[in-house]
Design an enzyme around this catalytic site. Structure first.
Site, PDB file in Angstrom:
ATOM      1  N   ALA A 184       0.812  -1.221   0.000  1.00  0.00           N
ATOM      2  CA  ALA A 184       0.000   0.000   0.000  1.00  0.00           C
ATOM      3  C   ALA A 184       0.844   1.270   0.000  1.00  0.00           C
ATOM      4  O   ALA A 184       0.393   2.314  -0.475  1.00  0.00           O
ATOM      5  CB  ALA A 184      -0.956   0.002   1.184  1.00  0.00           C
ATOM      6  N   THR A 185       2.063   1.201   0.520  1.00  0.00           N
ATOM      7  CA  THR A 185       2.931   2.387   0.447  1.00  0.00           C
ATOM      8  C   THR A 185       3.119   2.748  -1.025  1.00  0.00           C
ATOM      9  O   THR A 185       3.016   3.917  -1.415  1.00  0.00           O
ATOM     10  CB  THR A 185       4.288   2.085   1.122  1.00  0.00           C
ATOM     11  OG1 THR A 185       4.042   1.873   2.514  1.00  0.00           O
ATOM     12  CG2 THR A 185       5.277   3.224   0.939  1.00  0.00           C
ATOM     13  N   ASN A 225      -4.947   3.987  11.088  1.00  0.00           N
ATOM     14  CA  ASN A 225      -4.220   2.810  11.567  1.00  0.00           C
ATOM     15  C   ASN A 225      -3.773   2.920  13.024  1.00  0.00           C
ATOM     16  O   ASN A 225      -3.414   1.918  13.631  1.00  0.00           O
ATOM     17  CB  ASN A 225      -2.998   2.548  10.673  1.00  0.00           C
ATOM     18  CG  ASN A 225      -2.190   3.794  10.417  1.00  0.00           C
ATOM     19  OD1 ASN A 225      -2.710   4.792   9.924  1.00  0.00           O
ATOM     20  ND2 ASN A 225      -0.928   3.763  10.764  1.00  0.00           N
ATOM     21  N   CYS A 266       4.959   1.596  11.618  1.00  0.00           N
ATOM     22  CA  CYS A 266       5.972   2.308  10.839  1.00  0.00           C
ATOM     23  C   CYS A 266       6.565   3.480  11.597  1.00  0.00           C
ATOM     24  O   CYS A 266       7.583   4.031  11.212  1.00  0.00           O
ATOM     25  CB  CYS A 266       5.381   2.775   9.521  1.00  0.00           C
ATOM     26  SG  CYS A 266       3.757   3.406   9.715  1.00  0.00           S
ATOM     27  N   SER A 298      -3.444  -3.373   1.004  1.00  0.00           N
ATOM     28  CA  SER A 298      -2.214  -4.107   1.271  1.00  0.00           C
ATOM     29  C   SER A 298      -2.574  -5.522   1.710  1.00  0.00           C
ATOM     30  O   SER A 298      -3.438  -5.708   2.571  1.00  0.00           O
ATOM     31  CB  SER A 298      -1.459  -3.399   2.396  1.00  0.00           C
ATOM     32  OG  SER A 298      -0.322  -4.153   2.752  1.00  0.00           O
TER      33      SER A 298
HETATM   34  N1  PLP Z   1      -1.871   2.709   4.880  1.00  0.00           N
HETATM   35  C1  PLP Z   1      -2.247   2.313   6.091  1.00  0.00           C
HETATM   36  C2  PLP Z   1      -3.474   2.890   6.699  1.00  0.00           C
HETATM   37  C3  PLP Z   1      -1.499   1.356   6.786  1.00  0.00           C
HETATM   38  O1  PLP Z   1      -1.885   0.957   8.001  1.00  0.00           O
HETATM   39  C4  PLP Z   1      -0.341   0.832   6.165  1.00  0.00           C
HETATM   40  C5  PLP Z   1       0.508  -0.152   6.872  1.00  0.00           C
HETATM   41  O2  PLP Z   1       1.195   0.184   7.796  1.00  0.00           O
HETATM   42  C6  PLP Z   1       0.004   1.280   4.878  1.00  0.00           C
HETATM   43  C7  PLP Z   1      -0.782   2.227   4.272  1.00  0.00           C
HETATM   44  C8  PLP Z   1       1.235   0.764   4.184  1.00  0.00           C
HETATM   45  O3  PLP Z   1       1.072  -0.552   3.760  1.00  0.00           O
HETATM   46  P1  PLP Z   1       2.317  -1.457   3.308  1.00  0.00           P
HETATM   47  O4  PLP Z   1       2.913  -1.990   4.559  1.00  0.00           O
HETATM   48  O5  PLP Z   1       1.718  -2.500   2.448  1.00  0.00           O
HETATM   49  O6  PLP Z   1       3.245  -0.574   2.537  1.00  0.00           O
END
Ligand code: PLP
Length: 379
Positions: free
Chosen positions: A69-70, A149, A323, A199
């Site tokens: 998702a990033t 999150n 993160c 993701s």
């Molecule tokens: N967006 C949200 C709301 C998330 O909780 C996360 C994960 O930490 C991400 C984006 C990023 O996802 P990914 O770990 O697949 O890059």
């Protein structure tokens, strides 16, 4: 050990790990190769796209598989910004977005785009009116996450999307759906959403794979130049084992949503109720939050110390989002909600999964009481 960190990542379904191993061993052909092995992989990729699209209620050609998702969030925001410079250079987002959205918008600001970062209320929410008031003739994109999150705050993304389609149909709407999918209902077909990020590893799939839904008819500037895979948006050989396993996880997440949500709401209620009885504790999650996230603070207490004490008692929790948990500054999200620095520095996030039972919540609450008592003595 009981794992209460589902918002950071989820334990993969057994079927997911099996699928990854099986597809990796047997279907190693490059889907772009013309021979039989390549064709087999291409078929698996097509099928995974169909299954994923069905889980989202959209068309296969609207799904772009990404590395998580990033990447999807960067692709959506920068892809729109770079594609539509002639329409305007104004972007709208909120103060509590995931860093992959927040930092992308900030990066664009340093490259000459104008940005409006909407403030949130004490529950972390924004309103449709705030978004409407922030619109300008040169606005090209609004990006609002479905579920936060860190706190589980639910944003009114369906209403925002419908408002945008009614009053500013040329403004594109991106939703980071990572924490909402499989827990809350959301129909992409009638919520005015043009771009939607997911993701796999938040849905019991593998890490390092995700998707971006790109509404049909919309073109973005691709961030990666290369062989033109994934409709030209994501050059690079597709990760077939992860994509196939992701599609399975998506289907399961969609199919079990109502039962899962009902169970999680019940567990959350029990947890919130138990936490409310603990002295000095502040609950930061809104009462009407997403079913799987509860965030609280013990002002003056070192959250990390509490986390490790809970770990010794057999519980994995988190201090905030994964993160940013290694950073020592107070949480940007809690500060944006108007919490004090003390509260924003002493947060603990409990995030629930469908495997939990009431007795797990009770055990966590009992351990929490003990750990807090010990820490209070040490203060
Ligand atoms: N967006 C949200 C709301 C998330 O909780 C996360 C994960 O930490 C991400 C984006 C990023 O996802 P990914 O770990 O697949 O890059």
């Amino acid at each position: 050990m009981i794992y209460f960190d589902h918002a950071a990542t989820t334990p993969p379904y057994e079927d997911v790990t099996k699928t990854v191993a099986e597809v990796m061993a047997r279907h190693y052909g490059n889907p772009s190769s013309l021979h039989r092995l390549g064709e087999e992989s291409a078929k698996l990729l097509d099928k995974a796209r169909e299954v994923s699209a069905a889980a989202l209620g959209v068309q296969s050609r609207e799904i772009v598989f990404t590395g998580g998702a990033t990447e999807s969030n960067n692709m959506a925001i920068k892809g729109v910004a770079l594609q539509f410079t002639e329409r305007g250079k104004h972007l709208i987002t909120t103060a509590t977005e995931h860093p992959s959205v927040f930092e992308s918008v900030k990066q664009l600001a340093t490259w000459g785009w104008e940005t409006t970062i909407l403030p949130v209320d004490e529950d972390g929410g924004v309103t449709v009116e705030q978004v409407r008031e922030a619109l300008r003739p040169d606005t090209v994109l609004v990006s609002v996450m479905h579920v936060n999150n860190e706190t589980g705050t639910v944003q009114p993304v369906g209403e925002i999307g419908r408002m945008l389609k009614a009053v500013a149909p040329r403004v594109l709407f991106h939703v980071d759906g990572v924490q909402g999918f499989g827990k809350l209902p959301l129909s992409l077909a009638d919520s005015g959403i043009d771009l939607y990020s997911l993701s796999a590893h938040k849905l019991r799939g593998p890490k390092g794979v995700g998707l971006l839904y790109v509404r049909e008819g919309l073109r973005l500037a691709p961030l990666l130049a290369g062989g033109g895979q994934e409709g030209g948006y994501r050059s690079g050989t597709e990760n077939i084992p992860y994509i196939v396993a992701f599609a399975k996880a998506l289907r399961l997440a969609k199919e079990g949503r109502e039962t899962r949500a009902a169970k999680l709401y019940g567990l959350r209620e029990r947890l919130m109720h138990g936490l409310a009885e603990l002295p000095e504790l502040t609950i930061n999650s809104p009462a009407q939050g997403a079913p799987h996230i509860v965030h609280f603070s013990y002002p003056g207490m070192k959250a990390e110390a509490l986390l490790h004490m809970l770990e010794e008692e057999g519980f994995f929790v988190s201090t905030r989002s994964a993160c940013s948990s290694k950073r020592s500054e107070p949480s940007r999200i809690l500060l944006a909600m108007g919490k004090s620095k003390e509260v924003a520095s002493s947060g603990i996030r409990i995030s629930l999964g469908e495997e939990h039972e009431e007795r797990d919540i009770d055990a966590l609450l009992a351990a929490l009481k003990q750990c807090v008592k010990r820490l209070q003595v040490l203060r």
